[in-house]
Design a protein around this motif. Structure first.
Motif, PDB file in Angstrom:
ATOM      1  N   VAL A  52       0.842  -1.204   0.000  1.00 27.67           N
ATOM      2  CA  VAL A  52       0.000   0.000   0.000  1.00 27.67           C
ATOM      3  C   VAL A  52       0.879   1.257   0.000  1.00 27.67           C
ATOM      4  O   VAL A  52       0.621   2.215  -0.739  1.00 27.67           O
ATOM      5  CB  VAL A  52      -0.936  -0.001   1.228  1.00 27.67           C
ATOM      6  N   ILE A  53       1.931   1.249   0.827  1.00 27.56           N
ATOM      7  CA  ILE A  53       2.840   2.403   0.883  1.00 27.56           C
ATOM      8  C   ILE A  53       3.529   2.597  -0.465  1.00 27.56           C
ATOM      9  O   ILE A  53       3.655   3.730  -0.955  1.00 27.56           O
ATOM     10  CB  ILE A  53       3.888   2.216   1.996  1.00 27.56           C
ATOM     11  N   HIS A  54       3.970   1.501  -1.084  1.00 29.72           N
ATOM     12  CA  HIS A  54       4.601   1.601  -2.403  1.00 29.72           C
ATOM     13  C   HIS A  54       3.628   2.164  -3.438  1.00 29.72           C
ATOM     14  O   HIS A  54       4.019   2.958  -4.298  1.00 29.72           O
ATOM     15  CB  HIS A  54       5.100   0.228  -2.851  1.00 29.72           C
ATOM     16  N   SER A  55       2.370   1.738  -3.354  1.00 28.66           N
ATOM     17  CA  SER A  55       1.360   2.244  -4.292  1.00 28.66           C
ATOM     18  C   SER A  55       1.156   3.738  -4.123  1.00 28.66           C
ATOM     19  O   SER A  55       1.081   4.496  -5.107  1.00 28.66           O
ATOM     20  CB  SER A  55       0.025   1.510  -4.083  1.00 28.66           C
ATOM     21  N   LEU A  56       1.071   4.190  -2.867  1.00 24.50           N
ATOM     22  CA  LEU A  56       0.901   5.628  -2.609  1.00 24.50           C
ATOM     23  C   LEU A  56       2.119   6.417  -3.080  1.00 24.50           C
ATOM     24  O   LEU A  56       1.988   7.496  -3.678  1.00 24.50           O
ATOM     25  CB  LEU A  56       0.670   5.856  -1.111  1.00 24.50           C
ATOM     26  N   ALA A  57       3.300   5.869  -2.822  1.00 23.96           N
ATOM     27  CA  ALA A  57       4.523   6.546  -3.242  1.00 23.96           C
ATOM     28  C   ALA A  57       4.597   6.654  -4.753  1.00 23.96           C
ATOM     29  O   ALA A  57       4.997   7.688  -5.308  1.00 23.96           O
ATOM     30  CB  ALA A  57       5.744   5.804  -2.703  1.00 23.96           C
ATOM     31  N   CYS A  58       4.198   5.574  -5.433  1.00 28.98           N
ATOM     32  CA  CYS A  58       4.216   5.591  -6.890  1.00 28.98           C
ATOM     33  C   CYS A  58       3.203   6.600  -7.422  1.00 28.98           C
ATOM     34  O   CYS A  58       3.489   7.349  -8.359  1.00 28.98           O
ATOM     35  CB  CYS A  58       3.899   4.191  -7.416  1.00 28.98           C
ATOM     36  N   PHE A  60       2.057   9.314  -6.109  1.00 28.40           N
ATOM     37  CA  PHE A  60       2.353  10.722  -5.847  1.00 28.40           C
ATOM     38  C   PHE A  60       3.805  11.097  -6.150  1.00 28.40           C
ATOM     39  O   PHE A  60       4.281  12.149  -5.738  1.00 28.40           O
ATOM     40  CB  PHE A  60       1.983  11.075  -4.411  1.00 28.40           C
ATOM     41  N   GLY A  61       4.508  10.206  -6.833  1.00 25.92           N
ATOM     42  CA  GLY A  61       5.831  10.571  -7.333  1.00 25.92           C
ATOM     43  C   GLY A  61       6.989  10.384  -6.385  1.00 25.92           C
ATOM     44  O   GLY A  61       8.135  10.665  -6.753  1.00 25.92           O
ATOM     45  N   LEU A  62       6.734   9.872  -5.172  1.00 27.96           N
ATOM     46  CA  LEU A  62       7.838   9.744  -4.227  1.00 27.96           C
ATOM     47  C   LEU A  62       8.821   8.656  -4.649  1.00 27.96           C
ATOM     48  O   LEU A  62      10.019   8.756  -4.388  1.00 27.96           O
ATOM     49  CB  LEU A  62       7.284   9.438  -2.829  1.00 27.96           C
ATOM     50  N   SER A  63       8.310   7.597  -5.292  1.00 24.69           N
ATOM     51  CA  SER A  63       9.190   6.533  -5.730  1.00 24.69           C
ATOM     52  C   SER A  63      10.184   7.033  -6.765  1.00 24.69           C
ATOM     53  O   SER A  63      11.357   6.647  -6.775  1.00 24.69           O
ATOM     54  CB  SER A  63       8.381   5.373  -6.322  1.00 24.69           C
ATOM     55  N   PHE A 137       7.215  -1.190  -9.214  1.00 23.81           N
ATOM     56  CA  PHE A 137       6.081  -0.280  -9.336  1.00 23.81           C
ATOM     57  C   PHE A 137       6.365   0.796 -10.380  1.00 23.81           C
ATOM     58  O   PHE A 137       5.483   1.164 -11.162  1.00 23.81           O
ATOM     59  CB  PHE A 137       5.769   0.363  -7.980  1.00 23.81           C
ATOM     60  N   LEU A 138       7.602   1.286 -10.396  1.00 25.37           N
ATOM     61  CA  LEU A 138       7.959   2.342 -11.343  1.00 25.37           C
ATOM     62  C   LEU A 138       7.946   1.858 -12.791  1.00 25.37           C
ATOM     63  O   LEU A 138       7.582   2.593 -13.698  1.00 25.37           O
ATOM     64  CB  LEU A 138       9.345   2.898 -11.009  1.00 25.37           C
ATOM     65  N   GLN A 150      -5.620  12.588 -17.492  1.00 29.47           N
ATOM     66  CA  GLN A 150      -5.818  13.721 -16.597  1.00 29.47           C
ATOM     67  C   GLN A 150      -5.942  13.283 -15.138  1.00 29.47           C
ATOM     68  O   GLN A 150      -6.056  14.117 -14.242  1.00 29.47           O
ATOM     69  CB  GLN A 150      -7.088  14.486 -17.006  1.00 29.47           C
ATOM     70  N   HIS A 151      -5.915  11.974 -14.924  1.00 27.53           N
ATOM     71  CA  HIS A 151      -6.097  11.447 -13.570  1.00 27.53           C
ATOM     72  C   HIS A 151      -5.015  10.402 -13.272  1.00 27.53           C
ATOM     73  O   HIS A 151      -5.315   9.289 -12.813  1.00 27.53           O
ATOM     74  CB  HIS A 151      -7.479  10.823 -13.421  1.00 27.53           C
ATOM     75  N   THR A 152      -3.772  10.754 -13.509  1.00 30.42           N
ATOM     76  CA  THR A 152      -2.675   9.800 -13.360  1.00 30.42           C
ATOM     77  C   THR A 152      -2.599   9.229 -11.949  1.00 30.42           C
ATOM     78  O   THR A 152      -2.464   8.017 -11.758  1.00 30.42           O
ATOM     79  CB  THR A 152      -1.335  10.472 -13.714  1.00 30.42           C
ATOM     80  N   SER A 153      -2.682  10.098 -10.945  1.00 30.13           N
ATOM     81  CA  SER A 153      -2.573   9.640  -9.565  1.00 30.13           C
ATOM     82  C   SER A 153      -3.688   8.662  -9.211  1.00 30.13           C
ATOM     83  O   SER A 153      -3.453   7.627  -8.579  1.00 30.13           O
ATOM     84  CB  SER A 153      -2.588  10.820  -8.598  1.00 30.13           C
ATOM     85  N   LEU A 154      -4.925   8.979  -9.632  1.00 34.06           N
ATOM     86  CA  LEU A 154      -6.055   8.094  -9.343  1.00 34.06           C
ATOM     87  C   LEU A 154      -5.897   6.759 -10.070  1.00 34.06           C
ATOM     88  O   LEU A 154      -6.236   5.697  -9.521  1.00 34.06           O
ATOM     89  CB  LEU A 154      -7.359   8.765  -9.760  1.00 34.06           C
TER      90      LEU A 154
END
Length: 212
Positions: A52-58, A60-63, A137-138, A150-154
């Motif tokens: 889940v953390i990896h998914s969130l990081a991916c 929102f660009g943190l990865s 993930f990357l 237009q909804h990359t994060s989602l």
């Protein structure tokens, strides 16, 4: 939908990736063999939380930021490798203690059961500190999201949710099967000792491979 492309292909590829043996599967099997189905299930849930953390990081660009920093990447790589080797060494030590007591004809001292929180956190940390999961993930997720979405994060969040649910379900199944087999062999201390050595050696090997 949200710019996601080839969603059925993503689901099929995710299924194949999950059933392919890897560090997460080996970790769940190891915990299930050593301490039973509940321990394996808690480890599986911890691994799912790490994903889940990896998914969130991916999403929102943190990865991407982490992968672009060689020093941060190397630090996480070494921490993950050392942690796996630490777990492996602990299993080998437990195996040696059992062998010592068996040779002397004395009863081995029962290992203190780990708390549910500790079992969960071990799975969580093992997954979270695996840099290869970050790179996966990357490299994998962007293949299924349109560049002009237009909804990359989602889109990444939805793909991540599917991946986590499927991966956790598979690891829970692995925990149930491995734990059941281990329970049937629990009376054979010599076999249990041998299994601990195999799993401990595998953990150390995974740590060395992760560091390479």
């Amino acid at each position: 939908m949200l710019g996601i492309i080839s969603f059925p292909l993503f689901v099929g590829a995710t299924f194949l990736l999950n059933i392919t043996p890897g560090p997460d599967t080996a970790f769940v099997v190891g915990r299930s063999v050593a301490q039973g189905r509940l321990a394996g299930a808690l480890s599986a849930l911890g691994i799912g939380a790490g994903s889940v953390i990896h998914s969130l990081a991916c999403a929102f660009g943190l990865s991407a930021i982490l992968a672009a920093s060689p020093s941060a990447f190397l630090l996480i790589k070494m921490l993950g490798a050392l942690y796996l080797m630490y777990l492996g060494i602990n299993l080998l030590r437990a195996s040696w203690r059992q062998r010592h007591h068996h040779a002397e004809g004395t009863a081995p001292v029962a290992a203190l059961p780990m708390s549910p929180k500790r079992l969960f956190m071990q799975g969580f940390i093992t997954n979270l500190l695996n840099p290869k999961v970050i790179l996966f993930f990357l490299s994998f997720f962007p293949q299924f999201v349109a560049a002009d979405s237009q909804h990359t994060s989602l889109a990444f969040l939805l793909l991540g949710a599917v991946f986590v649910v499927m991966g956790t379900a598979w690891n829970l199944l692995v925990a149930m099967v491995a734990g059941s087999l281990s329970q049937r062999m629990s009376g054979n201390q010599r076999l249990k000792c041998w299994l601990d050595r195999v799993v401990g050696t595998a953990f150390i090997g995974l740590g060395v491979k992760l560091a390479s």
